[in-house]
Design a protein around this motif. Structure first.
Motif, PDB file in Angstrom:
ATOM      1  N   PHE A  32       0.836  -1.202   0.000  1.00 40.41           N
ATOM      2  CA  PHE A  32       0.000   0.000   0.000  1.00 40.41           C
ATOM      3  C   PHE A  32       0.874   1.256   0.000  1.00 40.41           C
ATOM      4  O   PHE A  32       0.573   2.237  -0.672  1.00 40.41           O
ATOM      5  CB  PHE A  32      -0.908   0.022   1.226  1.00 40.41           C
ATOM      6  CG  PHE A  32      -2.042  -0.968   1.182  1.00 40.41           C
ATOM      7  CD1 PHE A  32      -2.256  -1.770   0.079  1.00 40.41           C
ATOM      8  CD2 PHE A  32      -2.902  -1.098   2.257  1.00 40.41           C
ATOM      9  CE1 PHE A  32      -3.294  -2.678   0.034  1.00 40.41           C
ATOM     10  CE2 PHE A  32      -3.949  -2.007   2.234  1.00 40.41           C
ATOM     11  CZ  PHE A  32      -4.141  -2.802   1.114  1.00 40.41           C
TER      12      PHE A  32
ATOM     13  N   SER B 114       1.003   4.246  -2.713  1.00 42.17           N
ATOM     14  CA  SER B 114       0.811   5.629  -2.273  1.00 42.17           C
ATOM     15  C   SER B 114       1.932   6.534  -2.766  1.00 42.17           C
ATOM     16  O   SER B 114       1.693   7.677  -3.165  1.00 42.17           O
ATOM     17  CB  SER B 114       0.714   5.674  -0.740  1.00 42.17           C
ATOM     18  OG  SER B 114       0.584   6.994  -0.276  1.00 42.17           O
TER      19      SER B 114
ATOM     20  N   GLY C 135      -5.319  -2.111  -3.268  1.00 42.10           N
ATOM     21  CA  GLY C 135      -4.211  -1.196  -3.012  1.00 42.10           C
ATOM     22  C   GLY C 135      -4.220   0.052  -3.879  1.00 42.10           C
ATOM     23  O   GLY C 135      -4.064   1.177  -3.367  1.00 42.10           O
TER      24      GLY C 135
END
Length: 426
Positions: free
Chosen positions: A269, A273, A321
């Motif tokens: 994740f 990001s 995700g």
């Protein structure tokens, strides 16, 4: 006097940005490193089952949030009075003490003590955002807020992976001690390299009437749209508490994962990001504007939460995700929409008010999420839905989107980043 006529602090903006981003990376490693092993530590100290130990996780976050709710506006106002640098360093030092207390805790009471200390000093990210507001012109501010999110993503990618690895190898206490060491290194680094970015002429006197969550909201309430957007951030923050409060418990319970699996998934994740907030955001926000970036982020958040709540296999978590990463668009968009509505001498107060709203969310959210988890992760009392907290978070994200549409106007929807003008200072 307009904001553009005031002197800038005598620091290189690019260097200041790099220093702040490195600080956020190191600090978020310390935060993420403990998530995979917190369930094991709580079970060790309490002797409770997984779903029952989660309740203590919620109360620990509640204690932290109460202190943040009280102290964040004070810290924000202090940073407007004395500058960003000393407040940032004090905050980092308090967090490092918290990690050591939790790592060596002989009883559950010491975990609560650590969270009290961390909440009182937990101004790192709000002060980092005030730094960004100091050094960024309006047209690049959202992108730079996004870089803070990307820096958090880098640390959050590395932290849980390290936490899962260290926890599997050395036990659930070791990651907390490692986090304390990393945070203390960060304090030393910041003491040597972190510059001040708030010029003396842009500082304002400290007033207790404004240095509290209600006073700061009242003061900022005179500025059109700010209170409504803070409420949207509050609702989204309540939803986001599902990650620190129940993600590890939920995936361990529902998917049979261990600390290593939790760490690797959070690392993935974090990588997603970084890609979104460190790169794509610099294309997306100028292209579609702040309002639509916020919409895109909230829709993505709702999809991610709902997908995780319904997941029956580990690959579904990973498939969500990218949506979780694009959810990161709403924070810099909302932050920029608010920060460009206030003057240079109010940026700390604004971030303090946002921090107080997020602190209130941390008071409410984890208790809500962990109680929902305890109820629906009990196999003796159907229905058995370990992902129920994520379904609740998905609903909150959808509700936030509705409120967001109601509190913004046609000008917000048409505006592009290049249209944003810095406000004057009274």
């Amino acid at each position: 006097m307009s904001a553009t006529s005031t002197s800038s602090p005598k620091v290189n903006g690019k260097n200041a940005l790099i220093f702040v981003l490195l600080t956020v990376v190191i600090n978020s490693i310390g935060f993420g490193i403990m998530i995979p092993v917190l369930p094991d530590l709580l079970k060790e100290l309490t002797g409770l089952a997984n779903n029952e130990a989660a309740i203590h996780g919620g109360w620990l976050t509640f204690v932290f949030a109460v202190m943040q709710f009280i102290c964040m506006p004070i810290v924000g106002a202090l940073s407007d009075r004395y500058g960003r640098r000393p407040i940032m360093l004090l905050s980092l030092f308090g967090l490092s003490i918290d990690y050591f207390i939790m790592g060596f805790a002989p009883t559950i009471a010491f975990l609560y003590l650590g969270r009290i200390i961390a909440g009182a000093f937990g101004a790192t990210f709000s002060t980092a955002n005030a730094y960004i507001a100091d050094i960024s012109p309006p047209e690049t501010r959202a992108q730079n807020f996004g870089l803070v999110g990307a820096a958090f993503g880098i640390g959050f990618m590395l932290g849980p992976v390290l936490g899962g690895f260290i926890g599997d190898a050395y036990g659930p206490r070791a990651p907390f001690i490692a986090a304390g060491i990393i945070s203390m290194i960060n304090v030393i680094y910041g003491f040597i390299f972190l510059p001040e970015t708030l010029a003396p002429e842009n500082r304002r006197p400290f007033k207790w009437s404004r240095a509290n969550p209600f006073g700061s909201l009242k003061s900022l309430g005179r500025i059109k749209g700010v209170k409504g957007l803070i409420f949207v951030m509050f609702a989204l923050a309540v939803a986001h508490t599902v990650y620190p409060s129940t993600y590890a418990f939920s995936t361990i319970e529902g998917l049979g994962w261990d600390a290593g699996d939790v760490g690797w998934s959070l690392g993935a994740f974090g990588l997603a990001s970084i890609i979104v907030q460190g790169g794509l955001i610099r294309v997306i926000i100028p292209k579609i504007g702040l309002f639509w970036a916020g919409v895109m982020g909230m829709v993505s958040a709702s999809i991610a939460y709902t997908g995780m709540g319904l997941a029956q296999a580990g690959w579904v978590i990973y498939a969500m995700g990218p949506f979780a990463a694009f959810a990161g668009l709403y924070n810099p968009a909302l932050n920029n929409m608010m920060s460009t509505r206030v003057g240079k001498d109010e940026q700390g107060e604004l971030q303090g008010a946002i921090g107080a709203a997020q602190g209130l969310a941390l008071m409410i959210g984890p208790l809500m999420m962990t109680n929902v988890f305890e109820r629906f992760a009990d196999k003796t009392a159907p229905p058995y839905v370990p992902g129920a907290p994520f379904l609740l978070a998905g609903g909150l994200a959808a509700l936030s989107l509705l409120i967001y549409v109601l509190v913004t106007n046609e000008d917000d929807r048409r505006a592009r980043v290049s249209d944003v003008v810095e406000p004057g200072i009274d």
